[in-house]
Design an enzyme around this catalytic site. Structure first.
Site, PDB file in Angstrom:
ATOM      1  N   ASP A 205       0.820  -1.204   0.000  1.00  0.00           N
ATOM      2  CA  ASP A 205       0.000   0.000   0.000  1.00  0.00           C
ATOM      3  C   ASP A 205       0.863   1.267   0.000  1.00  0.00           C
ATOM      4  O   ASP A 205       0.723   2.119   0.867  1.00  0.00           O
ATOM      5  CB  ASP A 205      -0.910  -0.056   1.244  1.00  0.00           C
ATOM      6  CG  ASP A 205      -1.858   1.121   1.322  1.00  0.00           C
ATOM      7  OD1 ASP A 205      -2.330   1.576   0.276  1.00  0.00           O
ATOM      8  OD2 ASP A 205      -2.121   1.589   2.463  1.00  0.00           O
ATOM      9  N   GLU A 449       3.270  -8.147   7.142  1.00  0.00           N
ATOM     10  CA  GLU A 449       2.003  -8.747   6.722  1.00  0.00           C
ATOM     11  C   GLU A 449       2.146  -9.736   5.573  1.00  0.00           C
ATOM     12  O   GLU A 449       1.451  -9.624   4.554  1.00  0.00           O
ATOM     13  CB  GLU A 449       0.986  -7.654   6.363  1.00  0.00           C
ATOM     14  CG  GLU A 449       0.586  -6.814   7.550  1.00  0.00           C
ATOM     15  CD  GLU A 449      -0.616  -5.908   7.271  1.00  0.00           C
ATOM     16  OE1 GLU A 449      -1.045  -5.837   6.109  1.00  0.00           O
ATOM     17  OE2 GLU A 449      -1.121  -5.298   8.218  1.00  0.00           O
ATOM     18  N   TYR A 502      -6.872  -3.269  12.396  1.00  0.00           N
ATOM     19  CA  TYR A 502      -7.622  -2.063  11.996  1.00  0.00           C
ATOM     20  C   TYR A 502      -9.093  -2.210  12.368  1.00  0.00           C
ATOM     21  O   TYR A 502      -9.977  -2.130  11.518  1.00  0.00           O
ATOM     22  CB  TYR A 502      -7.437  -1.817  10.489  1.00  0.00           C
ATOM     23  CG  TYR A 502      -6.053  -1.272  10.195  1.00  0.00           C
ATOM     24  CD1 TYR A 502      -5.796   0.087  10.272  1.00  0.00           C
ATOM     25  CD2 TYR A 502      -4.999  -2.127   9.903  1.00  0.00           C
ATOM     26  CE1 TYR A 502      -4.519   0.587  10.053  1.00  0.00           C
ATOM     27  CE2 TYR A 502      -3.721  -1.635   9.678  1.00  0.00           C
ATOM     28  CZ  TYR A 502      -3.489  -0.277   9.755  1.00  0.00           C
ATOM     29  OH  TYR A 502      -2.232   0.225   9.537  1.00  0.00           O
ATOM     30  N   GLU A 538       0.777  -1.741  14.196  1.00  0.00           N
ATOM     31  CA  GLU A 538       0.009  -0.787  13.382  1.00  0.00           C
ATOM     32  C   GLU A 538      -1.403  -0.715  13.931  1.00  0.00           C
ATOM     33  O   GLU A 538      -1.968  -1.740  14.319  1.00  0.00           O
ATOM     34  CB  GLU A 538      -0.113  -1.235  11.910  1.00  0.00           C
ATOM     35  CG  GLU A 538       1.110  -1.050  11.073  1.00  0.00           C
ATOM     36  CD  GLU A 538       0.892  -1.449   9.602  1.00  0.00           C
ATOM     37  OE1 GLU A 538      -0.246  -1.350   9.098  1.00  0.00           O
ATOM     38  OE2 GLU A 538       1.880  -1.866   8.977  1.00  0.00           O
TER      39      GLU A 538
END
Ligand code: BDP
Length: 650
Positions: A205, A449, A502, A538
């Site tokens: 990303d 990840e 998230y 994160e």
């Protein structure tokens, strides 16, 4: 839809894939009485190869003559990404070979003294680079985030007016076996796409900025020279122990003296020989920022090499900043110098404005000033190694670093095969070789990840982590996961669990009320399974600067703040037990590929891309300073901003 993945060969030269085996050291070029350096920053000649197969430059041998003779060139700043400098949309998204060229005038003493070694060093060329000097092929390198260098003495020591024309071809193509991986996809439906149409797909990303991103440097050493220094430290009842190993090239018969200088310019220990131990009674330890009243104390190790030649004696000097500190991990703590350390930090990107990922001093200073303003004491080099100058500042300022490899987006099963693993092992060698002596680096992260629940991930991460530990037994190793705790095949091999989540962002949209439950469950599951310390590596939410909504709605500054607050409530409970850190995603907004979920890039920064604060930055600042004060450590006096000091004898 007719899509097929193409191999890298479609764009690459025949030499593609033959990365050089790791040889020798990669000491940062520093000036000393025996070494000079010359930065080749500024405008280079530049040409992108827009030919259909991207190989025109090789077919026409653009490296044989000045680039302008091959066709029209642009002026391109170095260091910089090439993507955002111009107004040509084709260049912004260009995939394939671009060519850089620069003529350098060299001092006569470099070209005439055959006891001088002239080295060309490229801080980073993303992704694959081939280098020629005066039309002669001298080097190739795979990987966009680590330096490589080559001795060019023989090519430039050919006569009084010898010239030095440096040509560098750089290819940004990513394949399943590069790091990071990617795929070139050819679109073959001629009713929708022109002939030979292809795009670069990636599984990460951030925008795949490319070019010569870091300084290109020419430097000299004597022909017998200090090639590498390896330093590890420990502490025994207040006495600092500095173990060193020095490798020499160019001579078998030499004398080597090693001195350790303190910050006041006194020699505190000295030894001779290529390997040994320096003892520093009552050593000033290297402490992270806001953890001690003498943070980030740096000694300077001076290595002096003397070689007898027919003409007399020749010397080489190298100065290495050294921080004395220890790092250890227990089942629920991360210890620096034996004291529990809590990572209050950020994740970053080397990304800003028109320079893309190009190294830039003002940006670097601004970011460090903002870290200090925040009260942060750590960051992760998400998702690739940062410039060496960044690591040096971390040493000086006491910012702790989780040093991450470019292993991001490893999600395809092909990216787990032997070819990929072999390359990943080499990248870890290059990373450890470059960063091993930085006291700021307290842990290696081999990946971000990855699809770590895929079957081959177990062997892959077991091998990769074991290799990294063998290269550097002094630091813990991790990778950052977003897999489920009971499906992650790599987690058994890490020292610290680093987990990204998230909640109420990528699912349960808008439902901030579920965060506490989900986060607590996340932590408990991981700890119950592994009994290892955990870092929330994160968490965050996009907020478009200036968008407001109360009650909080997604993308507003209020939502970003509220989401963070929910995370903090759980972090405050779990840091009493086994959570050893929190790293916000992200320090600043950054550019990504275009998609419907990105609005001119990723907006999860607590600062904008221009480094102005959003509401969340003030929230985090309050929290980090509170955490700093809670640990009972006082803010240090302003630290002088010089790098070590030159020994007073010089
Ligand atoms: C995480 C990735 C990071 C992304 C972030 C996001 O590690 O690179 O930018 O999500 O989606 O999964 O904002």
């Amino acid at each position: 839809m007719a899509r097929r993945a193409a191999g890298l060969w479609a764009l690459g030269p025949l030499l593609w894939g033959c990365a050089l085996a790791l040889r020798g050291g990669m000491l940062y070029p520093r000036e000393s009485p025996s070494r000079e350096r010359k930065e080749l920053g500024g405008l280079w000649k530049f040409r992108a190869d827009f030919s259909e197969n991207r190989r025109q430059g090789f077919e026409q041998q653009w490296y044989r003559a000045p680039l302008r003779e091959s066709g029209p060139t642009l002026d391109m700043p170095v260091p910089s990404s090439f993507n955002d400098v111009g107004q040509d949309g084709r260049l912004r998204g260009f995939v394939g070979w671009v060519w850089y060229e620069r003529e350098a005038a060299l001092p006569q003493r470099w070209t005439q003294d055959t006891h001088t070694r002239v080295v060309l060093r490229i801080g980073s060329a993303h992704y694959y680079a081939i280098v020629w000097v005066n039309g002669v092929h001298v080097a190739e390198h795979e990987g966009g985030h680590l330096p490589f260098e080559v001795d060019i003495s023989k090519l430039v020591q050919v006569g009084p007016m010898s010239s030095c024309r440096i040509t560098i071809a750089v290819n940004n193509t990513l394949t399943p076996h590069t790091l990071p991986p990617g795929t070139i996809v050819y679109e073959t439906d001629t009713s929708k796409y022109p002939h030979s149409y292809f795009v670069q797909d990636t599984h990460f990303d951030f925008f795949n900025y490319a070019g010569l991103h870091r300084p290109v440097i020419l430097y000299t050493t004597p022909t017998a020279y200090i090639d590498d220094i390896d330093v590890t430290t420990s502490v025994d009842q207040g006495t600092g122990l500095v173990y060193y190993q020095i490798s020499i090239q160019g001579s078998e018969h030499f004398e080597l003296e090693v001195f350790l200088w303190d910050e006041k310019g006194n020699i505190v220990a000295q030894e001779s020989g290529g390997r040994g131990q320096l003892q520093v009674p009552n050593a000033h330890l290297w402490w992270p920022y806001l953890m001690h009243e003498h943070p980030a104390y740096l000694y300077t190790l001076e290595a002096r090499l003397t070689v007898q030649t027919a003409a007399g004696y020749e010397s080489d000097f190298y100065l290495l900043p050294v921080g004395i500190r220890t790092v250890a991990v227990t089942k629920n703590q991360f210890l620096i110098n034996g004291k529990p350390f809590y990572f209050r930090g950020v994740n970053k990107h080397e990304d800003a404005d028109i320079r893309g990922k190009g190294f830039d001093w003002p940006l670097l200073m601004k970011d460090f000033n903002l870290l200090r303003w925040l009260g942060a004491n750590a960051f992760r080099t998400s998702h690739y190694p940062y410039a060496e100058e960044v690591m040096q500042l971390c040493d000086q300022y006491g910012i702790v670093v989780i040093d991450e490899s470019p292993g991001v987006g490893i999600v395809l099963s092909q990216s787990y095969n032997n070819q990929s693993l072999q390359h990943h092992l080499e990248v870890m060698e290059e990373l450890v070789r470059r960063d091993k002596n930085h006291p700021a680096v307290v842990m290696w992260s081999v990946a971000n990840e990855p699809a770590s629940s895929l079957e081959p991930a177990g062997y892959y991460f077991k091998t990769l982590i074991a290799h990294t530990k063998a290269l550097d037994p002094s630091r813990p190793v991790t990778f950052v996961t977003n897999s489920k705790y009971d499906a992650d095949l790599g987690a058994p091999y890490v020292d610290v669990i680093c987990v990204n989540s998230y909640f109420s962002w990528y699912h349960d949209f808008g439902h901030l009320e579920v965060i506490q439950l989900q986060l607590a469950t996340q932590f408990e599951n991981w700890y119950k399974t592994y009994q290892k310390p955990i870092i929330q590596s994160e968490y965050g939410a996009d907020a478009i600067s200036g968008f407001h909504h109360d009650p909080p709605l997604m993308f507003s500054e209020e939502y970003q703040k509220s989401l963070l607050e929910q995370y903090h409530l759980v972090l405050d409970q779990k840091r009493e037990e086994y959570v050893v850190g929190e790293l916000i995603w992200n320090f600043a907004d950054f550019m990504t590929d275009q998609s419907t979920i990105r609005v001119l890039g990723n907006k999860k920064g607590i600062f904008t891309r221009q480094r102005q604060p959003k509401g969340a930055a003030f929230l985090l600042r309050e929290r980090y300073w509170k955490l700093a004060n809670e640990t009972g450590y006082h803010p240090p006096a302003e630290k002088p901003q010089h790098l070590g000091k030159s020994p007073s004898t010089w």
